[in-house]
Design a protein around this motif. Structure first.
Motif, PDB file in Angstrom:
ATOM      1  N   ASP A  51       0.853  -1.350  -0.051  1.00 41.68           N
ATOM      2  CA  ASP A  51       0.108   0.051   0.025  1.00 41.68           C
ATOM      3  C   ASP A  51       0.972   1.244  -0.131  1.00 41.68           C
ATOM      4  OD1 ASP A  51      -0.874   0.038   3.521  1.00 41.68           O
ATOM      5  OD2 ASP A  51       1.093   0.103   2.442  1.00 41.68           O
ATOM      6  N   GLY A  52       2.217   0.993  -0.193  1.00 39.81           N
ATOM      7  CA  GLY A  52       2.910   2.251  -0.151  1.00 39.81           C
ATOM      8  C   GLY A  52       3.159   3.049   1.283  1.00 39.81           C
ATOM      9  N   ALA A  53       2.863   2.247   2.417  1.00 39.19           N
ATOM     10  CA  ALA A  53       3.120   2.682   3.542  1.00 39.19           C
ATOM     11  C   ALA A  53       4.699   3.031   3.957  1.00 39.19           C
ATOM     12  CB  ALA A  53       2.443   1.867   4.553  1.00 39.19           C
ATOM     13  N   THR A  54       4.839   4.342   4.292  1.00 39.29           N
ATOM     14  CA  THR A  54       6.293   4.623   4.638  1.00 39.29           C
ATOM     15  C   THR A  54       6.610   4.931   6.048  1.00 39.29           C
ATOM     16  OG1 THR A  54       5.713   6.862   4.276  1.00 39.29           O
ATOM     17  CG2 THR A  54       6.111   5.795   2.389  1.00 39.29           C
ATOM     18  N   THR A  55       7.905   4.725   6.426  1.00 42.68           N
ATOM     19  CA  THR A  55       8.304   4.822   7.766  1.00 42.68           C
ATOM     20  C   THR A  55       9.540   5.682   7.427  1.00 42.68           C
ATOM     21  OG1 THR A  55       7.418   2.642   8.365  1.00 42.68           O
ATOM     22  CG2 THR A  55       9.219   3.976   9.741  1.00 42.68           C
ATOM     23  N   TYR A  56       9.711   6.515   8.553  1.00 44.27           N
ATOM     24  CA  TYR A  56      10.872   7.244   8.314  1.00 44.27           C
ATOM     25  C   TYR A  56      11.601   7.569   9.620  1.00 44.27           C
ATOM     26  CZ  TYR A  56       9.109   9.130   3.950  1.00 44.27           C
ATOM     27  OH  TYR A  56       8.702   9.410   2.891  1.00 44.27           O
ATOM     28  N   ALA A  57      13.029   7.783   9.570  1.00 45.35           N
ATOM     29  CA  ALA A  57      13.651   8.147  10.771  1.00 45.35           C
ATOM     30  C   ALA A  57      13.425   9.583  11.219  1.00 45.35           C
ATOM     31  CB  ALA A  57      15.197   7.796  10.595  1.00 45.35           C
ATOM     32  N   ASP A  58      13.539   9.994  12.458  1.00 47.22           N
ATOM     33  CA  ASP A  58      13.348  11.407  12.892  1.00 47.22           C
ATOM     34  C   ASP A  58      14.365  12.254  11.946  1.00 47.22           C
ATOM     35  OD1 ASP A  58      12.856  10.801  16.212  1.00 47.22           O
ATOM     36  OD2 ASP A  58      11.558  10.646  14.657  1.00 47.22           O
ATOM     37  N   SER A  59      15.409  11.867  11.792  1.00 44.67           N
ATOM     38  CA  SER A  59      16.565  12.795  11.058  1.00 44.67           C
ATOM     39  C   SER A  59      16.044  12.710   9.507  1.00 44.67           C
ATOM     40  CB  SER A  59      17.943  11.713  11.158  1.00 44.67           C
ATOM     41  OG  SER A  59      17.809  10.589  10.413  1.00 44.67           O
ATOM     42  N   ALA A  60      15.162  11.941   9.139  1.00 44.23           N
ATOM     43  CA  ALA A  60      14.819  12.121   7.748  1.00 44.23           C
ATOM     44  C   ALA A  60      13.619  12.858   7.475  1.00 44.23           C
ATOM     45  CB  ALA A  60      14.905  10.728   6.970  1.00 44.23           C
ATOM     46  N   ARG A  61      12.707  12.783   8.515  1.00 44.49           N
ATOM     47  CA  ARG A  61      11.147  13.041   8.424  1.00 44.49           C
ATOM     48  C   ARG A  61      11.084  14.519   8.017  1.00 44.49           C
ATOM     49  NH1 ARG A  61       9.544  11.209  12.914  1.00 44.49           N
ATOM     50  NH2 ARG A  61       9.072   9.331  12.050  1.00 44.49           N
ATOM     51  N   GLY A  62      10.256  14.976   6.879  1.00 48.66           N
ATOM     52  CA  GLY A  62      10.203  16.325   6.632  1.00 48.66           C
ATOM     53  C   GLY A  62      11.258  16.737   5.534  1.00 48.66           C
ATOM     54  N   ARG A  63      12.164  15.904   5.463  1.00 50.29           N
ATOM     55  CA  ARG A  63      13.360  16.321   4.256  1.00 50.29           C
ATOM     56  C   ARG A  63      13.355  15.187   3.172  1.00 50.29           C
ATOM     57  NH1 ARG A  63      18.730  16.640   5.719  1.00 50.29           N
ATOM     58  NH2 ARG A  63      18.377  15.108   7.328  1.00 50.29           N
ATOM     59  N   PHE A  64      13.147  14.037   3.676  1.00 49.18           N
ATOM     60  CA  PHE A  64      13.536  13.152   2.701  1.00 49.18           C
ATOM     61  C   PHE A  64      12.056  12.552   2.302  1.00 49.18           C
ATOM     62  CE2 PHE A  64      17.959  11.767   4.368  1.00 49.18           C
ATOM     63  CZ  PHE A  64      18.367  12.883   4.025  1.00 49.18           C
ATOM     64  N   THR A  65      11.941  12.140   1.302  1.00 49.36           N
ATOM     65  CA  THR A  65      10.783  11.236   0.920  1.00 49.36           C
ATOM     66  C   THR A  65      11.158   9.885   0.046  1.00 49.36           C
ATOM     67  OG1 THR A  65       9.574  13.356   0.465  1.00 49.36           O
ATOM     68  CG2 THR A  65       8.590  11.477  -0.530  1.00 49.36           C
ATOM     69  N   ILE A  66      10.486   8.818   0.483  1.00 51.36           N
ATOM     70  CA  ILE A  66      10.479   7.769  -0.114  1.00 51.36           C
ATOM     71  C   ILE A  66       9.497   7.297  -0.964  1.00 51.36           C
ATOM     72  CG2 ILE A  66       9.679   6.315   1.663  1.00 51.36           C
ATOM     73  CD1 ILE A  66      12.029   3.948   1.116  1.00 51.36           C
ATOM     74  N   SER A  67       9.539   6.805  -2.263  1.00 57.65           N
ATOM     75  CA  SER A  67       8.538   6.585  -3.045  1.00 57.65           C
ATOM     76  C   SER A  67       8.880   5.237  -3.996  1.00 57.65           C
ATOM     77  CB  SER A  67       8.122   7.563  -4.019  1.00 57.65           C
ATOM     78  OG  SER A  67       9.413   8.114  -4.645  1.00 57.65           O
ATOM     79  N   GLN A  68       7.972   4.733  -4.592  1.00 59.34           N
ATOM     80  CA  GLN A  68       8.185   3.483  -5.376  1.00 59.34           C
ATOM     81  C   GLN A  68       7.295   3.691  -6.740  1.00 59.34           C
ATOM     82  OE1 GLN A  68       6.681   0.204  -3.198  1.00 59.34           O
ATOM     83  NE2 GLN A  68       4.657   0.820  -3.048  1.00 59.34           N
ATOM     84  N   ASN A  69       8.045   3.158  -7.736  1.00 58.63           N
ATOM     85  CA  ASN A  69       7.307   2.933  -8.983  1.00 58.63           C
ATOM     86  C   ASN A  69       7.266   1.484  -9.225  1.00 58.63           C
ATOM     87  OD1 ASN A  69       6.820   2.676 -11.731  1.00 58.63           O
ATOM     88  ND2 ASN A  69       7.758   4.880 -12.307  1.00 58.63           N
ATOM     89  N   ASN A  70       6.156   0.931  -8.973  1.00 59.80           N
ATOM     90  CA  ASN A  70       5.798  -0.517  -8.999  1.00 59.80           C
ATOM     91  C   ASN A  70       6.061  -1.212 -10.677  1.00 59.80           C
ATOM     92  OD1 ASN A  70       5.460  -0.670  -6.248  1.00 59.80           O
ATOM     93  ND2 ASN A  70       3.010  -0.551  -6.537  1.00 59.80           N
ATOM     94  N   ALA A  71       5.741  -0.167 -11.589  1.00 59.63           N
ATOM     95  CA  ALA A  71       5.973  -0.712 -12.928  1.00 59.63           C
ATOM     96  C   ALA A  71       7.485  -0.808 -13.264  1.00 59.63           C
ATOM     97  CB  ALA A  71       5.393   0.291 -13.809  1.00 59.63           C
ATOM     98  N   LYS A  72       8.367  -0.125 -12.552  1.00 59.62           N
ATOM     99  CA  LYS A  72       9.719  -0.190 -12.833  1.00 59.62           C
ATOM    100  C   LYS A  72      10.521  -0.977 -12.033  1.00 59.62           C
ATOM    101  CE  LYS A  72      10.083   4.191 -15.444  1.00 59.62           C
ATOM    102  NZ  LYS A  72      10.675   5.364 -15.550  1.00 59.62           N
ATOM    103  N   ASN A  73       9.496  -1.287 -10.566  1.00 57.54           N
ATOM    104  CA  ASN A  73      10.319  -2.147  -9.497  1.00 57.54           C
ATOM    105  C   ASN A  73      11.538  -1.213  -9.071  1.00 57.54           C
ATOM    106  OD1 ASN A  73       8.534  -4.174  -9.403  1.00 57.54           O
ATOM    107  ND2 ASN A  73      10.278  -5.816  -9.624  1.00 57.54           N
ATOM    108  N   THR A  74      11.491   0.060  -8.941  1.00 56.98           N
ATOM    109  CA  THR A  74      12.363   1.153  -8.453  1.00 56.98           C
ATOM    110  C   THR A  74      11.718   1.806  -7.148  1.00 56.98           C
ATOM    111  OG1 THR A  74      13.130   1.176 -10.658  1.00 56.98           O
ATOM    112  CG2 THR A  74      13.686   3.035  -9.073  1.00 56.98           C
TER     113      THR A  74
END
Length: 121
Positions: A51-74
């Motif tokens: 479902d694309g649920a994400t988890t972030y470290a405190d050091s990353a939250r608000g600055r980093f974004t993790i995302s996925q492209n399922n079609a590209k497995n990336t």
């Protein structure tokens, strides 16, 4: 065997941005980790393929974004407002199964070779 290939590392000035990519042959959870010289490995962000649920470290939250492209497995890690302390080798890691603690490296079986991120003043 899960294959992982990271790309997108490099050098950037503080305040700049970089986007890391991890091409994965398969995963249920995929996490980004980093390790700076003399420091322990740190979980930065993770994503669940379902479902694309994400988890972030405190050091990353608000600055980093993790995302996925399922079609590209990336999976991508967009890093903005980079700081000197973000300098590290960044690794992506994959698990074929659900994980209880997405930012713990021990939860993952497969690891990429890493890509260097250097932030300078």
């Amino acid at each position: 065997q899960v294959q992982l290939v990271e790309s997108g590392g490099g050098s950037v000035q503080a305040g700049g941005s970089l986007r890391l990519s991890c091409a994965a042959s398969e995963y249920t959870y995929l996490g980004w980790f980093r390790q700076a010289p003399g420091k322990e490995r740190e979980g930065v962000a993770a994503i669940y393929v379902g479902d694309g649920a994400t988890t972030y470290a405190d050091s990353a939250r608000g600055r980093f974004t993790i995302s996925q492209n399922n079609a590209k497995n990336t999976v991508y890690l967009q890093m903005n407002s980079l700081k000197l302390e973000d300098t590290a080798v960044y690794y992506c890691a994959a698990s074929r199964f659900l994980v209880n603690y997405p930012l713990q490296g021990s939860q993952y079986t497969y690891w990429g070779r890493g890509t260097q991120v250097t932030v300078s003043s």
